[in-house]
Design a protein around this motif. Structure first.
Motif, PDB file in Angstrom:
ATOM      1  N   ILE A 406     -28.348 -63.277   0.093  1.00 20.21           N
ATOM      2  CA  ILE A 406     -27.943 -63.810   1.401  1.00 20.21           C
ATOM      3  C   ILE A 406     -26.862 -64.876   1.184  1.00 20.21           C
ATOM      4  CG2 ILE A 406     -28.708 -65.048   3.473  1.00 20.21           C
ATOM      5  CD1 ILE A 406     -31.471 -63.816   3.070  1.00 20.21           C
ATOM      6  N   ARG A 407     -25.752 -64.744   1.879  1.00 19.74           N
ATOM      7  CA  ARG A 407     -24.649 -65.719   1.768  1.00 19.74           C
ATOM      8  C   ARG A 407     -24.679 -66.683   2.938  1.00 19.74           C
ATOM      9  NH1 ARG A 407     -23.332 -64.238  -3.219  1.00 19.74           N
ATOM     10  NH2 ARG A 407     -23.687 -62.031  -3.341  1.00 19.74           N
ATOM     11  N   LEU A 408     -25.059 -66.156   4.107  1.00 17.93           N
ATOM     12  CA  LEU A 408     -25.044 -66.974   5.308  1.00 17.93           C
ATOM     13  C   LEU A 408     -26.326 -66.710   6.088  1.00 17.93           C
ATOM     14  CD1 LEU A 408     -22.807 -68.644   7.183  1.00 17.93           C
ATOM     15  CD2 LEU A 408     -23.244 -66.665   8.613  1.00 17.93           C
ATOM     16  N   LEU A 409     -26.986 -67.786   6.484  1.00 14.75           N
ATOM     17  CA  LEU A 409     -28.224 -67.670   7.257  1.00 14.75           C
ATOM     18  C   LEU A 409     -28.033 -68.502   8.505  1.00 14.75           C
ATOM     19  CD1 LEU A 409     -31.200 -66.655   7.157  1.00 14.75           C
ATOM     20  CD2 LEU A 409     -31.768 -68.786   5.995  1.00 14.75           C
ATOM     21  N   GLU A 410     -28.325 -67.922   9.647  1.00 13.79           N
ATOM     22  CA  GLU A 410     -28.108 -68.659  10.881  1.00 13.79           C
ATOM     23  C   GLU A 410     -29.343 -68.562  11.754  1.00 13.79           C
ATOM     24  OE1 GLU A 410     -24.266 -69.522  13.649  1.00 13.79           O
ATOM     25  OE2 GLU A 410     -24.224 -67.924  12.140  1.00 13.79           O
ATOM     26  N   MET A 411     -29.727 -69.682  12.365  1.00 18.18           N
ATOM     27  CA  MET A 411     -30.836 -69.650  13.306  1.00 18.18           C
ATOM     28  C   MET A 411     -30.341 -70.113  14.666  1.00 18.18           C
ATOM     29  SD  MET A 411     -34.618 -71.403  13.255  1.00 18.18           S
ATOM     30  CE  MET A 411     -35.690 -70.006  12.954  1.00 18.18           C
ATOM     31  N   ARG A 412     -30.580 -69.293  15.686  1.00 18.06           N
ATOM     32  CA  ARG A 412     -30.268 -69.646  17.085  1.00 18.06           C
ATOM     33  C   ARG A 412     -31.493 -69.328  17.901  1.00 18.06           C
ATOM     34  NH1 ARG A 412     -27.230 -72.179  15.479  1.00 18.06           N
ATOM     35  NH2 ARG A 412     -25.010 -72.057  15.101  1.00 18.06           N
ATOM     36  N   ASP A 413     -31.923 -70.288  18.716  1.00 12.76           N
ATOM     37  CA  ASP A 413     -33.122 -70.074  19.553  1.00 12.76           C
ATOM     38  C   ASP A 413     -34.289 -69.536  18.726  1.00 12.76           C
ATOM     39  OD1 ASP A 413     -31.753 -70.864  21.850  1.00 12.76           O
ATOM     40  OD2 ASP A 413     -30.945 -68.844  22.135  1.00 12.76           O
ATOM     41  N   TYR A 414     -34.498 -70.145  17.585  1.00 16.81           N
ATOM     42  CA  TYR A 414     -35.637 -69.821  16.725  1.00 16.81           C
ATOM     43  C   TYR A 414     -35.604 -68.403  16.158  1.00 16.81           C
ATOM     44  CZ  TYR A 414     -37.447 -74.243  18.378  1.00 16.81           C
ATOM     45  OH  TYR A 414     -37.590 -75.572  18.676  1.00 16.81           O
ATOM     46  N   ALA A 415     -34.442 -67.739  16.188  1.00 18.41           N
ATOM     47  CA  ALA A 415     -34.330 -66.397  15.597  1.00 18.41           C
ATOM     48  C   ALA A 415     -33.241 -66.394  14.536  1.00 18.41           C
ATOM     49  CB  ALA A 415     -34.036 -65.366  16.669  1.00 18.41           C
ATOM     50  N   TYR A 416     -33.500 -65.714  13.430  1.00 22.16           N
ATOM     51  CA  TYR A 416     -32.559 -65.668  12.309  1.00 22.16           C
ATOM     52  C   TYR A 416     -31.613 -64.475  12.388  1.00 22.16           C
ATOM     53  CZ  TYR A 416     -35.456 -68.919   9.596  1.00 22.16           C
ATOM     54  OH  TYR A 416     -36.149 -70.010   9.137  1.00 22.16           O
ATOM     55  N   THR A 417     -30.371 -64.716  11.968  1.00 22.02           N
ATOM     56  CA  THR A 417     -29.471 -63.621  11.588  1.00 22.02           C
ATOM     57  C   THR A 417     -28.918 -64.016  10.224  1.00 22.02           C
ATOM     58  OG1 THR A 417     -27.718 -64.726  12.825  1.00 22.02           O
ATOM     59  CG2 THR A 417     -28.751 -62.829  13.892  1.00 22.02           C
ATOM     60  N   TRP A 418     -28.517 -63.028   9.432  1.00 22.90           N
ATOM     61  CA  TRP A 418     -28.007 -63.351   8.109  1.00 22.90           C
ATOM     62  C   TRP A 418     -26.936 -62.353   7.687  1.00 22.90           C
ATOM     63  CZ3 TRP A 418     -32.878 -61.636   9.209  1.00 22.90           C
ATOM     64  CH2 TRP A 418     -33.198 -60.352   8.779  1.00 22.90           C
ATOM     65  N   LYS A 419     -26.188 -62.777   6.697  1.00 23.19           N
ATOM     66  CA  LYS A 419     -25.150 -61.910   6.135  1.00 23.19           C
ATOM     67  C   LYS A 419     -25.302 -61.934   4.627  1.00 23.19           C
ATOM     68  CE  LYS A 419     -20.156 -61.422   5.935  1.00 23.19           C
ATOM     69  NZ  LYS A 419     -19.521 -60.434   6.773  1.00 23.19           N
ATOM     70  N   SER A 420     -25.311 -60.756   4.008  1.00 23.63           N
ATOM     71  CA  SER A 420     -25.448 -60.733   2.547  1.00 23.63           C
ATOM     72  C   SER A 420     -24.168 -60.208   1.925  1.00 23.63           C
ATOM     73  CB  SER A 420     -26.633 -59.845   2.141  1.00 23.63           C
ATOM     74  OG  SER A 420     -26.468 -58.558   2.616  1.00 23.63           O
TER      75      SER A 420
END
Length: 420
Positions: A406-420
Motif C-alpha cells: 500500500i502506497r497511499l491510505l485514505e480515510m473519509r467518513d470512517y471508510a478506507y480507500t487505498w492505492k498500491s
C-alpha cells in the motif's frame, strides 16, 4: 517550521471499505495528514510514556469510541499512542542503524566496528543471536509471538505463526533468493515452493524427487509418429535452460521462496549454521542479522519509533490551507500500521490520509500463501500473541496485495480507500 508543498490527491484504486488489507511489507516512514491537528501526539508526559510501555508489555488492548471529543486531553489516547510505537530488536548496537540491512553499507561504513577483526567477539555475537532467534521461533510456535523478521544484508525472512495470512501452519517467506541459496536450502532437505513462479511448475516444488522425466514428455510425439521430425533436446540443453531460468529470477521478487510447517524449523537451523548469512567483508562484516519483533524475546531491546508532528501549508486550488501532519520513522511492522490507524480514526474524526514508504525488498511478502483454515479455532489460539484483537483479525486474512504494497491510505467518513 511550516513546510510548503502542493498536494495532489492521487487516484485511489479501491472501493471504500471499513478495513484495509494486511500489508506484510516493512515500512520505513509514514506521513499522516489531516485537517485536524495532531497536538495529542506531542510532548508525552513521563507518566503517559511509562503507562504506554506497561500496556505494551502486558498486551493490553485499548478500545476507543468512534470519535474522541478532546484528543489533546485524552490520557488514554496518548498512552495508547506510546504503546503503538514500541518494537523489539536484536542485536542492539546504538551507534549503528540496524534496519534496513539490504543496501545499507554506506550508512554503516566508517562506524567503529569492534568485532570486524575479532574472531572471538564475532562468535559471541553469533551465539547470542542464535539464542535470540531460537527464542523467537519458540514464541511463534506457542502462538505468543504473531510474526517476526530476520533481516540479513542480502535477504529478509518473514516468519508467521500458524493462523496468520490465511494459513493454518507456520510459514516463512524468504526474499530475494539466489540460485546458490536455493541450492543450499535444497541440500539441507528444506522443502519450499516459489509461489510467483507458477508457470515453471517444474522448478516450483523442492526437493526435486518427483516430476515427469524428459523421455516421458516425448512419448506422445512417438504416438503421433512425428518423433523424427522434432529434434529432441538433450539432457544438457534441458539442464542449461533450467539453470538459465533459475539465474534470471535471482534477486527479483519472483525469486521469493515459501517454506511451510515443520520445514520452518529446518530453515531455522539452516540459517543459524549458514556461513553466508553474515557478510565476510565490507561494512557489515561479522554483524549478525537484525531480528525485528512486535513482542519481547530473549536478548531483545525495547525500541520506539520516532514520531513528530509538523504543520504544513498545502496548496489546494491556488490558496494555502493548514494541513497538519504526523510523521512516524523506523521499521514499521504490519501490526503497528494497523494500531496507528485505529487511534487516528478516533482522534482525527474518521478523516486522514497517509503516504506509506515501503522497504521495497519486503513488498513481495504480500504474496498469497494459499491455504484455507478454520478461522474460529485459530483466532482463539492467537489471542495471547500480544496484538489488539482487531489488528489480529486483519492479519489473519489471506494476503491480497500480491507483489505490491500500500502506497497511499485514505480515510473519509470512517471508510478506507487505498492505492498500491
Amino acid at each position: 517550521k511550516d513546510l510548503h508543498f502542493p498536494v495532489s490527491i492521487p487516484h485511489v484504486s479501491s472501493p471504500p471499505s471499513t478495513e484495509f488489507p494486511a500489508d506484510w511489507s516493512i515500512k520505513t516512514r509514514l506521513l499522516f495528514t489531516s485537517s485536524q491537528p495532531f497536538t495529542w501526539a506531542e510532548h508525552l508526559k513521563a507518566q503517559e510514556e511509562a503507562q504506554g510501555f506497561a500496556q505494551h508489555c502486558r498486551g493490553t488492548s485499548v478500545n476507543f469510541p468512534q470519535s474522541i471529543q478532546e484528543p489533546k486531553l485524552s490520557v488514554e489516547l496518548r498512552c495508547a499512542f506510546q504503546q503503538s510505537l514500541i518494537y523489539w530488536l536484536h542485536p542492539s548496537l546504538p551507534w549503528l542503524q540496524l534496519f534496513p540491512r539490504i543496501g545499507a553499507d554506506r550508512k554503516i561504513a566508517g562506524k567503529a566496528r569492534l568485532w570486524s577483526h575479532d574472531e572471538a567477539l564475532q562468535q559471541v555475537l553469533m551465539s547470542e543471536w542464535s539464542v535470540s532467534f531460537t527464542s523467537l521461533y519458540n514464541l511463534l510456535k506457542a502462538k505468543l509471538c504473531p510474526y517476526f523478521y530476520v533481516c540479513t544484508y542480502q535477504f529478509t525472512v518473514l516468519f508467521r505463526a500458524a493462523g496468520l495470512a490465511g494459513t493454518d501452519v507456520i510459514t516463512a517467506v524468504v526474499s530475494p533468493t539466489t540460485r546458490g541459496l536455493r541450492e543450499a536450502m535444497r541440500n539441507e532437505g528444506i522443502e519450499f515452493s516459489l509461489p510467483l513462479n507458477a508457470p515453471h511448475h517444474n522448478l516450483s516444488v523442492f526437493p526435486r524427487h518427483q516430476g515427469v522425466s524428459d523421455d516421458e514428455s516425448f512419448s506422445w510425439l512417438e504416438e503421433m509418429g512425428v518423433q523424427d521430425k522434432i529434434k529432441k533436446p538433450d539432457a544438457v540443453s534441458i539442464k542449461l535452460r533450467k539453470e538459465k531460468h533459475e539465474v534470471q529470477m535471482d534477486h527479483k521478487p519472483e525469486s521469493v521462496a515459501l517454506v511451510k510447517g515443520t520445514n520452518t524449523f529446518t530453515l531455522l537451523n539452516f540459517l543459524i549454521n549458514c556461513k553466508s548469512l553474515v557478510a565476510a567483508a565490507g561494512p557489515q562484516a561479522g554483524l549478525p542479522p537484525t531480528l525485528l519483533s512486535p513482542v519481547a524475546f530473549r536478548g531483545a531491546t525495547m525500541q520506539t519509533l520516532k514520531a513528530r508532528s509538523i504543520n504544513v501549508k498545502a496548496q489546494v486550488h491556488s490558496c494555502y490551507n493548514d494541513i497538519f501532519s504526523l510523521e512516524i520513522m523506523g521499521p514499521i511492522m504490519p501490526h503497528c500500521l494497523h494500531a496507528l490507524t485505529m487511534l487516528l480514526k478516533s482522534a482525527q474524526r474518521g478523516a486522514f490520509s497517509a503516504v506509506l514508504y515501503t522497504h521495497e525488498p519486503t513488498a513481495v511478502f504480500n504474496t498469497n500463501t494459499e491455504r484455507i483454515l478454520n478461522k474460529e479455532t485459530v483466532c482463539k489460539d492467537l489471542m495471547k500473541c500480544g496484538l489488539h484483537l482487531k489488528t489480529l483479525d486483519q492479519l489473519i486474512q489471506s494476503p491480497t496485495l500480491g507483489k505490491s504494497a500500500i502506497r497511499l491510505l485514505e480515510m473519509r467518513d470512517y471508510a478506507y480507500t487505498w492505492k498500491s
